[in-house]
Design a protein around this motif. Sequence first.
Motif, PDB file in Angstrom:
ATOM      1  N   PRO A 175       0.983  -1.373  -0.079  1.00  0.00           N
ATOM      2  CA  PRO A 175       0.114   0.142   0.015  1.00  0.00           C
ATOM      3  C   PRO A 175       1.051   1.243  -0.082  1.00  0.00           C
ATOM      4  CG  PRO A 175      -0.991  -1.444   1.406  1.00  0.00           C
ATOM      5  CD  PRO A 175       0.488  -1.979   0.978  1.00  0.00           C
ATOM      6  N   GLY A 176       1.879   1.261   0.750  1.00  0.00           N
ATOM      7  CA  GLY A 176       2.803   2.533   0.833  1.00  0.00           C
ATOM      8  C   GLY A 176       3.403   2.824  -0.430  1.00  0.00           C
ATOM      9  N   GLY A 177       3.987   1.543  -0.868  1.00  0.00           N
ATOM     10  CA  GLY A 177       4.851   1.693  -1.975  1.00  0.00           C
ATOM     11  C   GLY A 177       3.891   2.092  -3.396  1.00  0.00           C
ATOM     12  N   ALA A 178       2.656   1.716  -3.380  1.00  0.00           N
ATOM     13  CA  ALA A 178       1.897   1.996  -4.393  1.00  0.00           C
ATOM     14  C   ALA A 178       1.388   3.417  -4.524  1.00  0.00           C
ATOM     15  CB  ALA A 178       0.522   1.172  -4.557  1.00  0.00           C
ATOM     16  N   LEU A 179       1.117   4.007  -3.166  1.00  0.00           N
ATOM     17  CA  LEU A 179       0.765   5.471  -3.015  1.00  0.00           C
ATOM     18  C   LEU A 179       1.870   6.191  -3.605  1.00  0.00           C
ATOM     19  CD1 LEU A 179      -0.849   7.681  -2.062  1.00  0.00           C
ATOM     20  CD2 LEU A 179      -0.105   7.258   0.384  1.00  0.00           C
ATOM     21  N   TRP A 180       3.184   6.171  -2.777  1.00  0.00           N
ATOM     22  CA  TRP A 180       4.296   6.980  -3.164  1.00  0.00           C
ATOM     23  C   TRP A 180       4.597   6.817  -4.340  1.00  0.00           C
ATOM     24  CZ3 TRP A 180       4.897  11.125  -0.389  1.00  0.00           C
ATOM     25  CH2 TRP A 180       4.628  11.023   1.031  1.00  0.00           C
ATOM     26  N   PHE A 251      -7.962   9.060 -11.632  1.00  0.00           N
ATOM     27  CA  PHE A 251      -8.324   7.809 -12.073  1.00  0.00           C
ATOM     28  C   PHE A 251      -7.266   7.010 -12.843  1.00  0.00           C
ATOM     29  CE2 PHE A 251     -10.198   5.324 -15.345  1.00  0.00           C
ATOM     30  CZ  PHE A 251     -10.959   4.066 -14.667  1.00  0.00           C
ATOM     31  N   ASP A 252      -6.819   7.738 -13.986  1.00  0.00           N
ATOM     32  CA  ASP A 252      -6.001   7.137 -14.887  1.00  0.00           C
ATOM     33  C   ASP A 252      -4.908   6.637 -14.138  1.00  0.00           C
ATOM     34  OD1 ASP A 252      -7.543   9.328 -15.906  1.00  0.00           O
ATOM     35  OD2 ASP A 252      -6.881   8.669 -17.865  1.00  0.00           O
ATOM     36  N   GLN A 253      -3.896   7.241 -13.317  1.00  0.00           N
ATOM     37  CA  GLN A 253      -2.953   6.843 -12.908  1.00  0.00           C
ATOM     38  C   GLN A 253      -3.107   5.330 -12.075  1.00  0.00           C
ATOM     39  OE1 GLN A 253      -4.355   9.740 -12.515  1.00  0.00           O
ATOM     40  NE2 GLN A 253      -3.672  10.650 -10.773  1.00  0.00           N
ATOM     41  N   PRO A 262      -2.761  -2.833  -3.717  1.00  0.00           N
ATOM     42  CA  PRO A 262      -3.169  -4.035  -3.352  1.00  0.00           C
ATOM     43  C   PRO A 262      -4.287  -4.226  -2.082  1.00  0.00           C
ATOM     44  CG  PRO A 262      -0.827  -3.410  -2.072  1.00  0.00           C
ATOM     45  CD  PRO A 262      -1.342  -2.347  -3.356  1.00  0.00           C
ATOM     46  N   ASN A 263      -5.261  -5.125  -2.398  1.00  0.00           N
ATOM     47  CA  ASN A 263      -6.225  -5.224  -1.542  1.00  0.00           C
ATOM     48  C   ASN A 263      -7.075  -3.694  -1.559  1.00  0.00           C
ATOM     49  OD1 ASN A 263      -5.451  -8.053  -0.950  1.00  0.00           O
ATOM     50  ND2 ASN A 263      -3.943  -7.049   0.802  1.00  0.00           N
ATOM     51  N   ASN A 264      -7.276  -3.252  -2.355  1.00  0.00           N
ATOM     52  CA  ASN A 264      -8.172  -1.939  -2.505  1.00  0.00           C
ATOM     53  C   ASN A 264      -7.703  -0.885  -1.727  1.00  0.00           C
ATOM     54  OD1 ASN A 264     -10.088  -3.440  -4.169  1.00  0.00           O
ATOM     55  ND2 ASN A 264     -11.207  -4.216  -2.408  1.00  0.00           N
TER      56      ASN A 264
END
Length: 316
Positions: A175-180, A251-253, A262-264
């Motif tokens: 989650p942290g890696g996806a956000l940053w 949305f797009d990114q 991951p996991n919404n």
Amino acid sequence: MADATTTQRVVLGRGGAPRRSGRFARRENRLGWLYAAPTTTLLAVLFIAPIVVVVAMSASRWTLLGGAQGGNFPENFTKVFADPMLGDAIGFTLLYTVITTAILMPLAFFLALLVQESRRWNAFLRTAILLPSALGIASASLLFYALYSPQIGPINGILDWIGSFDAGASILGTPGGALWGTVVLVVWRFAGYYMLLMMVGLQAIPGDVYEAARIDGAGRWKTLTTITLPLLRPTLAMTMIMSVTGSLLAFDQFYILTKGGPNNSTMTIVQLVYRYAFETKKDLGMAAALSVLILVALVVINAFQLKALRIGADEE
């Protein structure tokens, strides 16, 4: 002696200005409406009509393949509020909005100050910083998706060489890696565009004001806080509103990089609209209801920002 048939009577209006005749005024009004007709038509077709359709859909039972099947108000809104994913999507969207705006605004302002003067390398810097904004957000997202890939991307290898990441793991897998990882993409893509907006605002400030401040002995910090920032307020306000609105509608990114995972954990509010319409629910009425709620929230947030900035300007 002037001929009576060619003599015109001038009627003075308020303030002593000549007042046009009724026929001439009506002709001007018709011409004005004629000139405004193309823009008005586009606005009605591309903005007002879709809003009316979405509002109608939000009050209807409208499935993806079955079409409209009668009224369904307020059940669509009730189902949206009952969805446990709504709170998580709102929380993540607000977090993402705060982070991106807090990074983009100071960074764009610093870059604008850095390259506003004509120096040897500034033309190159302006081009290099502005170049990413020429890419569409979908194209930039695909580029970063490849860069983040553990198989073909170089970033994992660099982080592994530094010792801060396992080369075999996916940056977007947590989650942290996806956000940053997404924040880095957005900052890279939009920093140059916002820098350009702020450069235009900086160049609109009269040079005489800075010259007077130097004569009065004002230093750089004093000049920045008492002249540059106050006079740049309209540009800063416009940039902040654009950043907040764009982040809330992200949305797009996320769809390209994470698809909400991951996991919404990276599910934005607009992604939830897409899921309602085309993936989990296949319910256009429910998606339209959430879209109406997003529109109302955007109007309220932007009105609050404009009011807060206007109050701040009146106090100065």
